[in-house]
Design a protein around this motif. Structure first.
Motif, PDB file in Angstrom:
ATOM      1  N   VAL A   1      48.560 -70.974 -42.136  1.00 38.17           N
ATOM      2  CA  VAL A   1      48.610 -69.960 -43.192  1.00 38.17           C
ATOM      3  C   VAL A   1      50.010 -69.671 -43.709  1.00 38.17           C
ATOM      4  O   VAL A   1      50.156 -68.996 -44.730  1.00 38.17           O
ATOM      5  CB  VAL A   1      47.976 -68.634 -42.711  1.00 38.17           C
TER       6      VAL A   1
ATOM      7  N   TYR B   1      41.878 -65.441 -40.854  1.00 40.88           N
ATOM      8  CA  TYR B   1      42.855 -66.509 -40.676  1.00 40.88           C
ATOM      9  C   TYR B   1      43.567 -66.383 -39.330  1.00 40.88           C
ATOM     10  O   TYR B   1      43.929 -65.309 -38.872  1.00 40.88           O
ATOM     11  CB  TYR B   1      43.864 -66.547 -41.828  1.00 40.88           C
TER      12      TYR B   1
ATOM     13  N   VAL C   1      43.903 -73.048 -46.223  1.00 46.26           N
ATOM     14  CA  VAL C   1      43.553 -71.892 -47.049  1.00 46.26           C
ATOM     15  C   VAL C   1      42.938 -72.379 -48.359  1.00 46.26           C
ATOM     16  O   VAL C   1      43.491 -73.284 -49.004  1.00 46.26           O
ATOM     17  CB  VAL C   1      44.809 -71.044 -47.335  1.00 46.26           C
TER      18      VAL C   1
END
Length: 330
Positions: A77, A101, A148
């Motif tokens: 991330v 996440y 992502v």
């Protein structure tokens, strides 16, 4: 940092390093009266509370500390964190689309996976997680990816995976402690004395393999690595090249015993409920291991009583393994 607040923070850290968590908190509180946004005081206060098992106060404080540090996260991330944090934080409400996440270490992610079913009961969740954990996470009712999404406009809110404990109000009495991970292999049948070993953690305890084998009396056992990478020791069977945590789980399930330092393999053995999993801990260990029975009831711990001496915990684990393998009482 204000010099007086600095003084209290360092006094608190000195108490913390002596496992004097109540005294540490007094000093961190004093620092925060001077500067309520001092991140080191917040973080260390949170860790001291968690070490005492005060999760109701510790987890929310932990999240405040990470925000004060402007934490960008490990794993998949980091480069996208600015796009992610444009979404509002999830507060546990029913949500149409939720982006979860993985932002900390592999062990942290494995520990927090026990809450994925509760997350999926409240939201249509997508989990972004390190590639090495993708297959492991797919056993839960969430969409799993290692990157992502390019378009985040369809998501209502976001959640750092480890922050789920604060959002769900986790305390000492409501931790889901039953085994929640398994592998694709059946339990070992007619097993010999196979031991899976992990000797090097990322932040806590690190041995060379040679030093680990000097301290651990494992003669007569078949040794299997639970750590990726090449091994220049014929006694230890390595993991296959490119192994992920599902491969590690498969190996753990085929083992009679697990001996590990504080690393992701220990979390995985605990999450699987392995019946003979043994964890070596330093004198100053991570907060979660102070109350390990709440998180991983089958995991047995062997902690240093002297920060400079590993002989005592290894002697205890060696005796435990000898008694188990010979069916003698400890």
């Amino acid at each position: 940092m204000n010099p007086i607040a600095y003084h209290y923070v360092h006094r608190g850290i000195a108490h913390f390093n002596a496992n004097q968590f109540d005294h540490a908190i007094v000093n961190f509180d004093a620092a925060l009266k001077i500067d309520p946004n001092e991140p080191y005081a917040r973080y260390n206060r949170a860790t001291a509370l968690l070490s005492l098992g005060d999760y109701a106060r510790g987890f929310p404080e932990y999240e405040v500390a990470w925000r004060l540090f402007h934490w960008r996260g490990f794993g998949p991330v980091g480069n996208d964190i600015d796009r992610i944090t444009a979404l509002p934080l999830w507060q546990g409400e029913r949500a149409t689309r939720l982006l979860v996440y993985h932002e900390l270490g592999h062990g942290d992610a494995i520990m927090a996976m026990r809450f994925l079913d509760e997350i999926s009961a409240r939201a249509d969740a997508t989990l972004v997680i390190d590639r090495a954990l993708v297959r492991t996470a797919k056993s839960f009712a969430v969409e799993v990816t290692d990157r992502v999404p390019d378009d985040l406009t369809g998501y209502d809110c976001r959640l750092p995976l480890f922050a789920v404990m604060g959002v769900l109000g986790i305390n000492a009495d409501n931790i889901p402690a039953a085994p929640y991970l398994g592998s694709q292999l059946p339990a070992a049948v007619n097993a010999s004395d196979k031991i899976g070993i992990a000797w090097c953690g990322r932040t806590q305890t690190m041995f060379t393999l040679e030093r680990f084998l000097q301290l651990a009396d494992l003669d007569g056992f078949d040794l299997y690595s639970l750590q990726p990478g090449t091994i220049a020791n014929e006694r230890v069977d390595p993991l296959p090249p490119g192994a992920d945590f599902e491969d590690v789980a498969n190996r753990i399930e085929a083992m009679d015993h697990i001996v590990s330092v504080d690393t992701a393999a220990a979390h995985l053995a605990g999450a699987m409920g392995h019946p003979s999993a043994h964890l070596l801990l330093p004198y100053l260990s991570d907060w979660r291991w102070h109350h390990v029975e709440r998180w991983y009831p089958t995991l047995k711990t062997y902690r240093q009583s002297d920060a400079n001496d590993w002989s005592a915990p290894f002697a205890r684990i060696n005796e435990a393994l000898r008694c188990i393998s010979t069916n003698e009482p400890e």
